[in-house]
Design an enzyme around this catalytic site. Structure first.
Site, PDB file in Angstrom:
ATOM      1  CB  SER A 286      -0.974  -0.323   1.255  1.00 53.01           C
ATOM      2  OG  SER A 286      -0.065   0.025   2.432  1.00 53.01           O
ATOM      3  CG  ASP A 287       1.766   5.930  -1.355  1.00 51.26           C
ATOM      4  OD1 ASP A 287       1.937   6.420  -1.546  1.00 51.26           O
ATOM      5  OD2 ASP A 287       3.030   5.284  -0.167  1.00 51.26           O
ATOM      6  CD1 TRP A 288       2.473   6.701   6.515  1.00 51.13           C
ATOM      7  CD2 TRP A 288       4.719   6.814   5.551  1.00 51.13           C
ATOM      8  NE1 TRP A 288       2.735   7.145   6.990  1.00 51.13           N
ATOM      9  CE2 TRP A 288       4.100   7.949   6.804  1.00 51.13           C
ATOM     10  CE3 TRP A 288       5.591   6.499   5.035  1.00 51.13           C
ATOM     11  CZ2 TRP A 288       5.215   7.497   7.694  1.00 51.13           C
ATOM     12  CZ3 TRP A 288       6.655   6.182   5.782  1.00 51.13           C
ATOM     13  CH2 TRP A 288       5.855   6.749   7.862  1.00 51.13           C
ATOM     14  N   GLY A 289      -0.693   4.489   4.292  1.00 49.98           N
ATOM     15  CA  GLY A 289      -1.481   4.814   5.392  1.00 49.98           C
ATOM     16  C   GLY A 289      -2.149   4.908   4.250  1.00 49.98           C
TER      17      GLY A 289
END
Ligand code: GLC
Length: 753
Positions: A286-289
């Site tokens: 995933s991308d950050w968060g």
């Protein structure tokens, strides 16, 4: 003991494999290891943390970091990012390998976007070189340094097509065209990953941000993306497909929603296309968060549901949402998530770790001697200098102020970016030492000694910008301007270095205006008033609407953010030791009102121009770009003649042209081939780049350049996502940019697959 378990588990498989097949069969090793993992250990592999304490320091005691630490040593973490250097990486790896039950090594990720310590130009600048070999080499150098510093994985290449210069992340991509973007994606993946991921000089690449991130509405970062099927299949997906075909090991989903469904939880993108049709065998981070952000999107009610939707959609690893590590066990045990989904994700992650050689030697990337030798070595800087030279685009040179004479000319160097050693490094500087770039002032002083008169003219910013912080632009202090004007008055030629601060583009840095920020326009006009012989060097992370400059300034060089060696490359071009060869990978607008602006637009029902107002246009501005896609000048001139096209019996379309260097200087030209499919069941753009060749020609030299067009180039995706070719009339152009060239047309009745 723990390590022994791991070795014993793998050993039989290894023995069997060594006897039966030369190539390691990682699948069997993975299956063997998976069979002894607990559910919690499996979920641990899907959990990625940001580096969260000084690893070589005391064990953390603060609750949240203590929890992360405890998860690390109990095998509940599969990867970390932003832990740099062999000392820190070794220390963290030792904790996992020696303290966790199975000793499964961590994989270390980092944003090596355009270099680790030695920085090449920002990716948009590299794209402007149209030199695929140089781009591949640039990625290889980045991988060499990053892997020497303990990294196994870069979150690059960013392959998001974008047509909107307001979006801060255009600096990170390859511009507006899917064909050029696809070839660059392949080159970067090859450069980062090489032929063998277990080699100590290569790292896993990551195709990001999947998908559609570059189409954020109004160019505002993280904003809504709502685009049609044809744009998804013909513009957004091709560079990702190209990266996948090049063997990219990982994908990163994007933050944005795509047509109402966040990419992180998007079954169509992750399962139907990526892991289905494309049969991708790597893993998706995933991308950050971005998993937990699905709540803010209004797609899930809480982080537990976010974990469920993300894992079902095909997101394999959770970067900093704490969703998987917190909820997946319960979701599996309650029957809401099938453990098969966990097993599939964990197999993909473990497979990558085997390929990296981390099970054979978890410390293979932790060689301090190698780190010292390789990082910042001269050969890396030489390659960065070469890439920097090739990235620059000569936009204007009407009165031939360039190249500068090396003697007998009084030059004034003016501008807030002229002595800036940080902005050339851009916003995504990896592990670069800040303020370490060669500035334009330093580069030019190598030619002029201490004869050069220099003045900043103005401060561009009024605060010390930082990576995550905002920036404040000086809009009032003109106290240094008079000094600059006096210098300009006494000079023969003024070199001005203007543009954007390095922290004015990149993630979270969209702009609503595209002019020169702050007082730069005022400075430029004040200098022009006393001395119009100006060479403008632009240092920026995006196309700028520099209409006044384009109309008044005699010479303009687009240098982008040119990396560690930028000032030297700029000086070599200004003094003619390198003949500029770059071409724009993104259109430059006349004003922000034209954006999104791109050459490969559709015709519309009223393309115009017409005498009346009833056609697609602005009443207060031309439709044309200030500088078009593919545009770039040279210190020499090139002439195109003898365009030939014919449909062959193969069947393919054969295209050839003769190009001649009619000037006095050797130079490189990017010969570009564009097509138009005049009539199709899904309308096609008025022009599409479908071939290019960068050729070096000596003064006077002529050469015949040929292209072959097949279904791959003349076909397109219909709205069912099928790649098709429809017989019909095609227009063909071959020339120096998307706005110029020799033109013909032909009927193509069939092309084989
Ligand atoms: C960032 C970026 C992504 C980057 C990741 C890790 O928010 O969107 O491109 O790779 O986080 O730093």
């Amino acid at each position: 003991m723990r390590k022994l378990i791991c070795a014993l588990l793998v050993l039989p498989v290894l023995t069997v494999i060594t006897v039966k097949a030369q190539q390691p069969d990682y699948d069997r090793k993975v299956d063997s290891l998976l069979s002894v993992m607990t559910l919690e250990e499996k979920i641990g592999q899907m959990n990625q943390y940001n580096g969260f304490w000084d690893v070589t320091g005391p064990v953390p005691t603060e609750k949240s970091t203590k929890e992360k630490y405890d998860n690390i040593i109990s095998g509940k973490v599969g990867s970390v990012l932003n832990v740099l250097g062999t000392k820190e990486v070794r220390k963290l790896q030792e904790l996992v390998v020696t303290k966790s039950r199975l000793g499964i090594p961590l994989v270390f990720g980092f944003d090596v976007i355009h270099g680790y310590r030695t920085l090449t130009p920002i990716p948009l600048g590299e794209a402007a070189s149209w030199d695929l070999d140089a781009i591949e080499k640039s990625a290889r150098i980045a991988a060499l340094e990053a892997s020497a510093a303990g990294q196994n994985w870069t979150f690059a290449p960013m392959v998001d097509v974008s047509r909107d210069a307001r979006w801060g992340r255009v600096m990170e991509g390859a511009g507006e065209d899917p064909y050029l973007g696809s070839l660059i994606a392949k080159a970067r993946v090859r450069g980062f990953q090489g032929e063998d991921l277990s080699s100590s000089g290569t790292i896993m690449a990551c195709a990001k941000h999947y998908a559609g991130y570059g189409f954020a509405e109004s160019g505002k970062d993280y904003n809504t993306v709502d685009v049609g099927t044809s744009t998804i299949f013909n513009v957004i997906l091709p560079p990702f497909r190209a990266a996948e075909e090049a063997g990219v090991k990982t994908f990163m989903n994007s933050f944005n929603e795509l047509n109402g469904v966040p990419a992180t939880g998007n079954n169509f993108l992750l399962r139907t296309i990526l892991k289905g049709e494309w049969d991708f065998d790597g893993f998706v981070v995933s991308d950050w968060g971005s998993i937990s952000e699905m709540k803010a999107h209004g797609f899930v009610k809480d982080n537990r549901e976010a974990a469920e939707k993300a894992v079902k959609a095909g997101c394999d690893m959770d970067m900093e949402s704490y969703a998987y590590i917190t909820y997946l066990k319960d979701l599996v045990e309650s029957g809401q998530v099938d453990v098969k989904l966990i097993d599939d994700a964990v197999k993909r992650i473990l497979h990558a770790k085997f390929e990296l050689g981390l099970f054979d030697d978890p410390y293979k990337y932790c060689n301090a001697e190698r780190e010292k030798k390789i990082i910042g070595q001269e050969s890396n800087r030489k390659a960065a200098l070469d890439m920097s030279r090739k990235s620059m685009v000569l936009l204007k040179n009407d009165e031939l102020l360039l190249p500068l004479n090396k003697e007998g000319v009084k030059i004034a160097l003016i501008g807030p970016l002229a002595d800036d050693k940080d902005s050339p490094l851009g916003n995504w500087g990896g592990a670069v030492v800040r303020n370490s770039a060669i500035s334009v002032l330093e580069g030019m002083e190598r030619y002029t000694g201490n004869q050069l008169r220099f003045s900043k003219g103005i401060q561009l910013v009024s605060n010390e910008p930082a990576f995550a912080a905002g920036i404040s632009i000086n809009a009032t202090d003109t106290s240094m301007m008079s000094e600059a004007v006096s210098l300009a008055r006494e000079a023969d030629i003024v070199v001005m270095v203007l543009g954007e601060h390095g922290m004015q583009s990149g993630e979270g840095r969209s702009r609503a205006f595209l002019g020169l920020p702050g007082l730069q326009q005022q400075l430029m006009e004040a200098v022009y008033a006393v001395n119009p012989n100006i060479v403008l060097v632009l240092m920026n992370g995006r196309p700028l609407a520099i209409r006044w400059a384009a109309e008044n300034i005699p010479s303009i060089l687009e240098a982008w953010q040119p990396g560690s060696m930028g000032g030297q490359a700029i000086a070599e071009i200004l003094y003619g030791d390198y003949n500029p060869s770059g071409k724009l990978p993104m259109s430059f607008p006349r004003s922000v009102g034209q954006v999104p602006l791109y050459y490969n637009h559709k015709s519309t029902g009223r393309p115009g121009p017409k005498k009346d107002v009833y056609w697609s246009h602005y009443i207060d501005q031309s439709n044309d770009p200030l500088f078009p896609f593919g545009f770039g000048l040279s210190y020499t001139d090139f002439k195109y003649t003898n365009l030939q096209v014919k449909a062959t019996s193969t069947p393919e379309v054969f295209v050839s042209v003769v190009i001649q260097n009619t000037g006095e200087m050797s130079g490189e030209e990017v010969v570009q081939l564009y097509i138009r499919d005049e009539v199709a069941s899904v309308t096609r753009p008025v022009k599409e780049l479908k071939g290019f060749k960068k050729v070096m020609l000596k003064a006077g030299e002529s050469r015949k350049i040929s292209f072959i067009l097949t279904k791959n180039e003349l076909g397109f995706y219909n709205n069912e996502g099928e790649f098709i070719f429809e017989p019909g009339d095609f227009e063909i152009w071959v020339g120096p940019s998307s706005a110029d060239g020799l033109h013909t047309s032909l009927f193509v009745d069939r092309l084989d697959d």
